[in-house]
Design a protein around this motif. Structure first.
Motif, PDB file in Angstrom:
ATOM      1  N   VAL A   9      29.537 129.853 145.905  1.00  0.00           N
ATOM      2  CA  VAL A   9      28.812 130.692 146.863  1.00  0.00           C
ATOM      3  C   VAL A   9      27.576 131.285 146.198  1.00  0.00           C
ATOM      4  N   GLY A  10      27.710 131.704 144.957  1.00  0.00           N
ATOM      5  CA  GLY A  10      26.572 132.263 144.224  1.00  0.00           C
ATOM      6  C   GLY A  10      25.457 131.253 144.038  1.00  0.00           C
ATOM      7  N   ILE A  11      25.821 130.018 143.709  1.00  0.00           N
ATOM      8  CA  ILE A  11      24.816 128.965 143.543  1.00  0.00           C
ATOM      9  C   ILE A  11      24.112 128.692 144.864  1.00  0.00           C
ATOM     10  N   ALA A  12      24.882 128.602 145.934  1.00  0.00           N
ATOM     11  CA  ALA A  12      24.286 128.342 147.251  1.00  0.00           C
ATOM     12  C   ALA A  12      23.362 129.484 147.664  1.00  0.00           C
ATOM     13  N   ALA A  13      23.782 130.723 147.419  1.00  0.00           N
ATOM     14  CA  ALA A  13      22.958 131.879 147.777  1.00  0.00           C
ATOM     15  C   ALA A  13      21.682 131.903 146.941  1.00  0.00           C
ATOM     16  N   ALA A  14      21.802 131.632 145.657  1.00  0.00           N
ATOM     17  CA  ALA A  14      20.629 131.601 144.785  1.00  0.00           C
ATOM     18  C   ALA A  14      19.663 130.506 145.214  1.00  0.00           C
ATOM     19  N   ALA A  15      20.214 129.376 145.603  1.00  0.00           N
ATOM     20  CA  ALA A  15      19.364 128.277 146.065  1.00  0.00           C
ATOM     21  C   ALA A  15      18.612 128.680 147.332  1.00  0.00           C
ATOM     22  N   ALA A  45      22.619 119.950 146.467  1.00  0.00           N
ATOM     23  CA  ALA A  45      23.785 119.464 147.209  1.00  0.00           C
ATOM     24  C   ALA A  45      24.572 118.462 146.370  1.00  0.00           C
ATOM     25  N   ASP A  46      23.854 117.588 145.657  1.00  0.00           N
ATOM     26  CA  ASP A  46      24.529 116.624 144.789  1.00  0.00           C
ATOM     27  C   ASP A  46      25.293 117.328 143.669  1.00  0.00           C
ATOM     28  N   GLU A  47      24.671 118.334 143.073  1.00  0.00           N
ATOM     29  CA  GLU A  47      25.335 119.083 142.009  1.00  0.00           C
ATOM     30  C   GLU A  47      26.565 119.820 142.542  1.00  0.00           C
ATOM     31  N   LEU A  48      26.429 120.410 143.709  1.00  0.00           N
ATOM     32  CA  LEU A  48      27.546 121.123 144.326  1.00  0.00           C
ATOM     33  C   LEU A  48      28.687 120.158 144.638  1.00  0.00           C
ATOM     34  N   LEU A  49      28.341 118.995 145.177  1.00  0.00           N
ATOM     35  CA  LEU A  49      29.360 117.982 145.469  1.00  0.00           C
ATOM     36  C   LEU A  49      30.061 117.541 144.190  1.00  0.00           C
ATOM     37  N   SER A  50      29.295 117.356 143.126  1.00  0.00           N
ATOM     38  CA  SER A  50      29.895 116.966 141.846  1.00  0.00           C
ATOM     39  C   SER A  50      30.867 118.031 141.349  1.00  0.00           C
ATOM     40  N   MET A  51      30.473 119.298 141.477  1.00  0.00           N
ATOM     41  CA  MET A  51      31.360 120.377 141.051  1.00  0.00           C
ATOM     42  C   MET A  51      32.640 120.396 141.874  1.00  0.00           C
ATOM     43  N   VAL A  52      32.507 120.221 143.178  1.00  0.00           N
ATOM     44  CA  VAL A  52      33.682 120.223 144.054  1.00  0.00           C
ATOM     45  C   VAL A  52      34.594 119.044 143.714  1.00  0.00           C
ATOM     46  N   GLN A  53      33.995 117.879 143.484  1.00  0.00           N
ATOM     47  CA  GLN A  53      34.802 116.706 143.136  1.00  0.00           C
ATOM     48  C   GLN A  53      35.507 116.906 141.802  1.00  0.00           C
ATOM     49  N   GLU A  54      34.795 117.502 140.836  1.00  0.00           N
ATOM     50  CA  GLU A  54      35.404 117.758 139.532  1.00  0.00           C
ATOM     51  C   GLU A  54      36.583 118.706 139.665  1.00  0.00           C
ATOM     52  N   ARG A  55      36.418 119.757 140.445  1.00  0.00           N
ATOM     53  CA  ARG A  55      37.514 120.706 140.662  1.00  0.00           C
ATOM     54  C   ARG A  55      38.671 120.024 141.386  1.00  0.00           C
TER      55      ARG A  55
END
Length: 102
Positions: A9-15, A45-55
């Motif tokens: 959420v912080g990354i999305a808000a900062a973006a 969005a790609d970075e966020l997707l990568s983080m979600v997939q990693e988790r």
């Protein structure tokens, strides 16, 4: 909310804030700016997707580990129960022989 969710959420808000500030103070013309914003949004969005997939992969590994441990504990408990049952049967048979011989 978990720490990972807070980070996302912080990354999305900062973006979003960064994009808004960029739009306000950008020296580029509108069409160029929209291309830059679109490119950056896609990268984020790609970075966020990568983080979600990693988790997700980490969660899957934890579940698989938990299942493996549970099966191991189940098998150990079953083996111990069978050993106790065998010992009980042996003890009962021995007692029956002792009573019959007395």
């Amino acid at each position: 909310m978990s720490n990972n969710a807070k980070i996302i959420v912080g990354i999305a808000a900062a973006a979003a804030v960064g994009a808004a500030i960029g739009l306000i103070f950008a020296p580029e013309k509108g069409s160029d700016l929209r291309k830059i914003v679109k490119k950056n949004a896609n990268n984020w969005a790609d970075e966020l997707l990568s983080m979600v997939q990693e988790r997700g992969n980490q969660a899957k590994a934890l579940v698989e580990d938990a299942e493996s441990r549970a099966k191991s504990w189940k098998n150990k408990a079953k083996d111990e129960f069978e050993q106790i049952a065998d010992n009980t049967v042996s003890t009962v048979k021995s007692a029956q022989r002792d009573v019959a011989g007395a």
